[in-house]
Design an enzyme around this catalytic site. Structure first.
Site, mmCIF file in Angstrom:
data_model
loop_
_atom_site.group_PDB
_atom_site.id
_atom_site.type_symbol
_atom_site.label_atom_id
_atom_site.label_comp_id
_atom_site.label_asym_id
_atom_site.label_seq_id
_atom_site.Cartn_x
_atom_site.Cartn_y
_atom_site.Cartn_z
ATOM 1 N N HIS A 250 30.053 44.296 44.205
ATOM 2 C CA HIS A 250 30.121 42.926 43.669
ATOM 3 C C HIS A 250 28.842 42.620 42.899
ATOM 4 C CE1 HIS A 250 33.378 41.319 46.417
ATOM 5 N NE2 HIS A 250 32.960 42.316 47.171
ATOM 6 N N HIS B 211 33.909 49.254 46.019
ATOM 7 C CA HIS B 211 33.525 48.410 44.880
ATOM 8 C C HIS B 211 32.174 47.763 45.127
ATOM 9 C CE1 HIS B 211 35.944 46.179 47.781
ATOM 10 N NE2 HIS B 211 35.138 45.165 47.546
HETATM 11 P P1 5GP Z 1 35.607 42.880 49.606
HETATM 12 O O1 5GP Z 1 35.847 41.730 50.551
HETATM 13 O O2 5GP Z 1 36.497 44.051 49.945
HETATM 14 O O3 5GP Z 1 34.165 43.259 49.486
HETATM 15 O O4 5GP Z 1 35.997 42.342 48.175
HETATM 16 C C1 5GP Z 1 37.264 42.467 47.621
HETATM 17 C C2 5GP Z 1 37.281 41.569 46.407
HETATM 18 O O5 5GP Z 1 38.407 41.895 45.642
HETATM 19 C C3 5GP Z 1 37.382 40.073 46.755
HETATM 20 O O6 5GP Z 1 36.231 39.393 46.274
HETATM 21 C C4 5GP Z 1 38.659 39.636 46.047
HETATM 22 O O7 5GP Z 1 38.550 38.374 45.442
HETATM 23 C C5 5GP Z 1 38.873 40.723 45.004
HETATM 24 N N1 5GP Z 1 40.269 40.936 44.668
HETATM 25 C C6 5GP Z 1 41.283 41.151 45.553
HETATM 26 N N2 5GP Z 1 42.441 41.321 44.886
HETATM 27 C C7 5GP Z 1 42.144 41.228 43.555
HETATM 28 C C8 5GP Z 1 42.934 41.311 42.362
HETATM 29 O O8 5GP Z 1 44.149 41.521 42.380
HETATM 30 N N3 5GP Z 1 42.289 41.155 41.177
HETATM 31 C C9 5GP Z 1 40.947 40.935 41.120
HETATM 32 N N4 5GP Z 1 40.414 40.791 39.907
HETATM 33 N N5 5GP Z 1 40.172 40.845 42.223
HETATM 34 C C10 5GP Z 1 40.762 40.983 43.425
#
Ligand code: 5GP
Ligand code: ZN
Length: 141
Positions: A102, A100
């Site tokens: 951001h 993903h």
């Molecule tokens: P990472 O740390 O992997 O770059 O980011 C994962 C992101 O996914 C985090 O910012 C977290 O808030 C978001 N996230 C995790 N679970 C969910 C969810 O169930 N729904 C949404 N909308 N975001 C999520």
């Protein structure tokens, strides 16, 4: 993929606030809202991280970034800038292993997002940097 939270969001097994969708990608609000409007852009194809992309998937996903960034920016005239971040693997702070991007709108340098770039310029000679660049070049496919 089973047990992937973002695949479940794509399949509407888990609710989310969708910002944009087409046949290949989905953009939805990040649950934590690091800053207001914080959005995640994901490919509908399950890939764990950037190391699993081919050029077509990258073109598909990354080509959508500008229009989503512009839409977020247009949605609030307090937005002054944006950080676009893609974490890959645990060491790089990835916590959800469906790749993903951001999109984090910035309102102020003091809002709740930070990113620090250390400076190690002094640690490398020009010759060492040339060797390093050549070694990466040699692995480009
Ligand atoms: P990472 O740390 O992997 O770059 O980011 C994962 C992101 O996914 C985090 O910012 C977290 O808030 C978001 N996230 C995790 N679970 C969910 C969810 O169930 N729904 C949404 N909308 N975001 C999520
Ligand atoms: Zn997935």
């Amino acid at each position: 993929m089973e047990d992937c939270i973002f695949c479940k969001i794509i399949n509407r097994e888990i609710p989310s606030h969708v910002v944009y969708e087409d046949e290949d990608v989905l953009a939805f609000l990040d649950i934590t809202q690091v800053t207001k409007g914080h959005t995640l852009l994901i490919p509908k194809k399950h890939v764990s991280d950037i190391f699993e992309y081919d050029q077509n998937l990258a073109a598909t996903l990354f080509s959508r970034i500008p229009k989503i960034a512009k839409a977020i920016e247009s949605s609030d005239n307090l937005i002054k800038g944006m950080n676009i971040v893609n974490n890959n693997r645990e060491v790089a702070y990835q916590t959800v292993f469906h790749s993903h991007v951001h999109l984090i709108p910035r309102y102020d340098k003091k809002d709740d997002f930070s990113m620090r770039f250390g400076n190690h310029m002094e640690d490398y000679s020009a010759a060492e940097l040339a060797t390093l660049a050549r070694s990466i070049q040699a692995h480009i496919k």
